[in-house]
Design a protein around this motif. Structure first.
Motif, PDB file in Angstrom:
ATOM      1  N   GLN A  51       0.830  -1.202   0.000  1.00  0.00           N
ATOM      2  CA  GLN A  51       0.000   0.000   0.000  1.00  0.00           C
ATOM      3  C   GLN A  51       0.863   1.250   0.000  1.00  0.00           C
ATOM      4  N   ASP A  52       1.906   1.249   0.825  1.00  0.00           N
ATOM      5  CA  ASP A  52       2.820   2.400   0.861  1.00  0.00           C
ATOM      6  C   ASP A  52       3.505   2.582  -0.485  1.00  0.00           C
ATOM      7  N   PHE A  53       3.956   1.482  -1.069  1.00  0.00           N
ATOM      8  CA  PHE A  53       4.607   1.548  -2.373  1.00  0.00           C
ATOM      9  C   PHE A  53       3.631   2.035  -3.440  1.00  0.00           C
ATOM     10  N   HIS A  54       2.403   1.574  -3.350  1.00  0.00           N
ATOM     11  CA  HIS A  54       1.372   1.990  -4.296  1.00  0.00           C
ATOM     12  C   HIS A  54       1.172   3.501  -4.251  1.00  0.00           C
ATOM     13  N   GLU A  55       1.129   4.057  -3.070  1.00  0.00           N
ATOM     14  CA  GLU A  55       0.934   5.495  -2.918  1.00  0.00           C
ATOM     15  C   GLU A  55       2.127   6.272  -3.475  1.00  0.00           C
ATOM     16  N   LYS A  56       3.315   5.744  -3.253  1.00  0.00           N
ATOM     17  CA  LYS A  56       4.516   6.453  -3.717  1.00  0.00           C
ATOM     18  C   LYS A  56       4.693   6.342  -5.231  1.00  0.00           C
ATOM     19  N   THR A  57       4.267   5.234  -5.825  1.00  0.00           N
ATOM     20  CA  THR A  57       4.345   5.148  -7.280  1.00  0.00           C
ATOM     21  C   THR A  57       3.316   6.069  -7.931  1.00  0.00           C
ATOM     22  N   ALA A  58       2.181   6.257  -7.274  1.00  0.00           N
ATOM     23  CA  ALA A  58       1.191   7.214  -7.779  1.00  0.00           C
ATOM     24  C   ALA A  58       1.763   8.630  -7.752  1.00  0.00           C
ATOM     25  N   SER A  59       2.459   8.968  -6.657  1.00  0.00           N
ATOM     26  CA  SER A  59       3.094  10.290  -6.556  1.00  0.00           C
ATOM     27  C   SER A  59       4.190  10.447  -7.603  1.00  0.00           C
ATOM     28  N   TRP A  83      10.922   9.769  -7.311  1.00  0.00           N
ATOM     29  CA  TRP A  83      11.572   8.521  -7.735  1.00  0.00           C
ATOM     30  C   TRP A  83      12.324   7.893  -6.560  1.00  0.00           C
ATOM     31  N   LYS A  84      13.081   8.702  -5.846  1.00  0.00           N
ATOM     32  CA  LYS A  84      13.857   8.184  -4.720  1.00  0.00           C
ATOM     33  C   LYS A  84      12.943   7.599  -3.649  1.00  0.00           C
ATOM     34  N   GLN A  85      11.872   8.300  -3.313  1.00  0.00           N
ATOM     35  CA  GLN A  85      10.953   7.818  -2.287  1.00  0.00           C
ATOM     36  C   GLN A  85      10.285   6.510  -2.716  1.00  0.00           C
ATOM     37  N   ALA A  86       9.896   6.415  -3.977  1.00  0.00           N
ATOM     38  CA  ALA A  86       9.253   5.196  -4.465  1.00  0.00           C
ATOM     39  C   ALA A  86      10.240   4.037  -4.507  1.00  0.00           C
ATOM     40  N   TYR A  87      11.472   4.312  -4.928  1.00  0.00           N
ATOM     41  CA  TYR A  87      12.471   3.249  -5.034  1.00  0.00           C
ATOM     42  C   TYR A  87      12.863   2.733  -3.650  1.00  0.00           C
ATOM     43  N   GLN A  88      12.929   3.619  -2.669  1.00  0.00           N
ATOM     44  CA  GLN A  88      13.196   3.180  -1.300  1.00  0.00           C
ATOM     45  C   GLN A  88      12.054   2.311  -0.788  1.00  0.00           C
ATOM     46  N   SER A  89      10.828   2.709  -1.071  1.00  0.00           N
ATOM     47  CA  SER A  89       9.683   1.902  -0.659  1.00  0.00           C
ATOM     48  C   SER A  89       9.716   0.535  -1.329  1.00  0.00           C
ATOM     49  N   PHE A  90      10.179   0.482  -2.568  1.00  0.00           N
ATOM     50  CA  PHE A  90      10.266  -0.787  -3.297  1.00  0.00           C
ATOM     51  C   PHE A  90      11.224  -1.764  -2.618  1.00  0.00           C
ATOM     52  N   GLN A  91      12.245  -1.256  -1.922  1.00  0.00           N
ATOM     53  CA  GLN A  91      13.186  -2.138  -1.240  1.00  0.00           C
ATOM     54  C   GLN A  91      12.486  -2.984  -0.172  1.00  0.00           C
ATOM     55  N   TYR A  92      11.375  -2.494   0.341  1.00  0.00           N
ATOM     56  CA  TYR A  92      10.626  -3.221   1.365  1.00  0.00           C
ATOM     57  C   TYR A  92       9.589  -4.171   0.754  1.00  0.00           C
ATOM     58  N   CYS A  93       9.497  -4.158  -0.572  1.00  0.00           N
ATOM     59  CA  CYS A  93       8.521  -5.018  -1.262  1.00  0.00           C
ATOM     60  C   CYS A  93       9.165  -6.008  -2.214  1.00  0.00           C
TER      61      CYS A  93
END
Length: 362
Positions: A51-59, A83-93
């Protein structure tokens, strides 16, 4: 003679009883209730992380749309940060490459996180204005493509580079695809969660087996590809290859690796996004005969891994592999030692087979 037969029979019977008792003692994969563990992973870790990653990819996609509408320094800075925020979130997914994360056209990680980028092929697609992605060149899209296109030059030069219509078409198509892939895995996981939580078996193909294998493979990605590859430790390499570093152009490889390490530790312990420590793989291990000792040894070695990482200078990995090889070698050594605990010992203790080929021979 009859007495001898009776004695032998008694001994044989005792042997059977003894064997049965031993089986009951060691059969901990049946004794441990995996229901709470799977529910914790599903409800408190996987779904909230997605969900967090989803929100950051939307941003991210919104910021790229704004950049396309007006390609200037301010919008570029906002796109880079998104991009940086989404890529960091991706590390947790990026360990969720099973179930909804494993599709016929590739895994979740392959679709979004393959690196390093093939910059020549990216430029070819841009020149052809080809944004269909009807190919198997996964290193021309996902986060790696945006790393190249948003960060491959300084700010002013990047603005000029992106002013070409074809280039911004490609950047927008990549960000849209990241969002589309993420939309789908989140929706699919919301449907898959109940079956993931309810199947308590451990054989190959079961949720526990799939999750454990994906967890180990995610760990090995840190060792083999995010560290070993740029350091020149993979088969056939003769020296360090800094270009093989994740996020080479942006230089955020160190921060991304730190997030990935934290993700692995949280998955092992069963720590949710709210910080609560619930049932996880570590608890499963501890429930087995001799498992508490293994869990303690695993945590001790993990401390050695994190200590070695924290001992690295705060520089991008592509600089460290050239300028701080001794410290990087030490870090890689500790990662290699950890493999035994996460992969060999843990697999044996839990009775779960490793079902993927890491190509490492370990």
């Amino acid at each position: 003679m009859n007495r001898l037969i009776l004695v032998i029979g008694a001994v044989f019977t005792l042997g059977l009883v003894s064997c049965d008792n031993d089986d009951d003692t060691d059969d901990t994969t049946q004794a441990y209730d995996r229901g709470p563990m799977l529910e914790n992973y599903s409800q408190n870790i996987i779904l909230p992380r997605l969900q967090d990653f989803h929100e950051k990819t939307a941003s991210l996609h919104e910021s790229v749309e704004a950049l396309k509408q007006k390609t200037n320094s301010q919008n570029l800075a906002e796109a880079r940060e998104s991009w940086k925020q989404a890529y960091q979130s991706f590390q947790y997914c990026n360990a969720f490459n099973f179930g909804p994360g494993d599709q016929i056209d590739g895994t979740f990680l392959e679709k979004l996180g393959t690196f390093p980028p093939d910059t020549t092929q990216i430029e070819t697609y841009i020149s052809q204005n080809d944004t269909t992605f009807n190919n198997f060149n996964r290193n021309t899209r996902g986060f790696t493509a945006l790393d190249y296109m948003l960060f491959n030059r300084d700010e002013n030069a990047t603005v000029q580079y992106l002013n070409g219509q074809n280039r911004m078409n490609y950047v927008l198509a990549v960000s849209r695809r990241i969002k589309t892939v993420t939309d789908k895995i989140l929706a699919d996981w919301q449907q898959y969660a109940s079956s993931f939580e309810s199947n308590l078996n451990v054989e190959a193909g079961s949720p526990t087996s799939l999750f454990y294998n994906s967890f180990v493979k995610s760990y090995e990605a840190v060792k083999n590809f995010k560290t070993g590859l740029p350091l020149g430790k993979r088969p056939g390499q003769q020296a360090a290859e800094p270009y093989q570093t994740q996020a080479y152009f942006s230089g955020y490889s160190n921060e991304l690796m730190q997030a990935h390490l934290e993700s692995i530790y949280q998955l092992y312990e069963g720590i949710g996004v709210d910080g609560s420590d619930r049932e996880g793989l570590a608890d499963f291990v501890e429930s087995t005969y001799g498992g508490q000792s293994l869990a303690a040894d695993t945590r001790e070695q993990w401390n050695s891994v994190t200590d070695a990482f924290e001992n690295l200078p705060q520089k991008p990995i592509h600089e460290l592999v050239l300028e701080n090889q001794t410290e990087m070698d030490d870090y890689y050594t500790e990662l290699s030692k950890q493999t035994r605990f996460f992969k060999s010992d843990m697999s044996s203790k839990l009775g779960i087979s490793i079902t993927y080929d890491s190509g490492d021979g370990d």
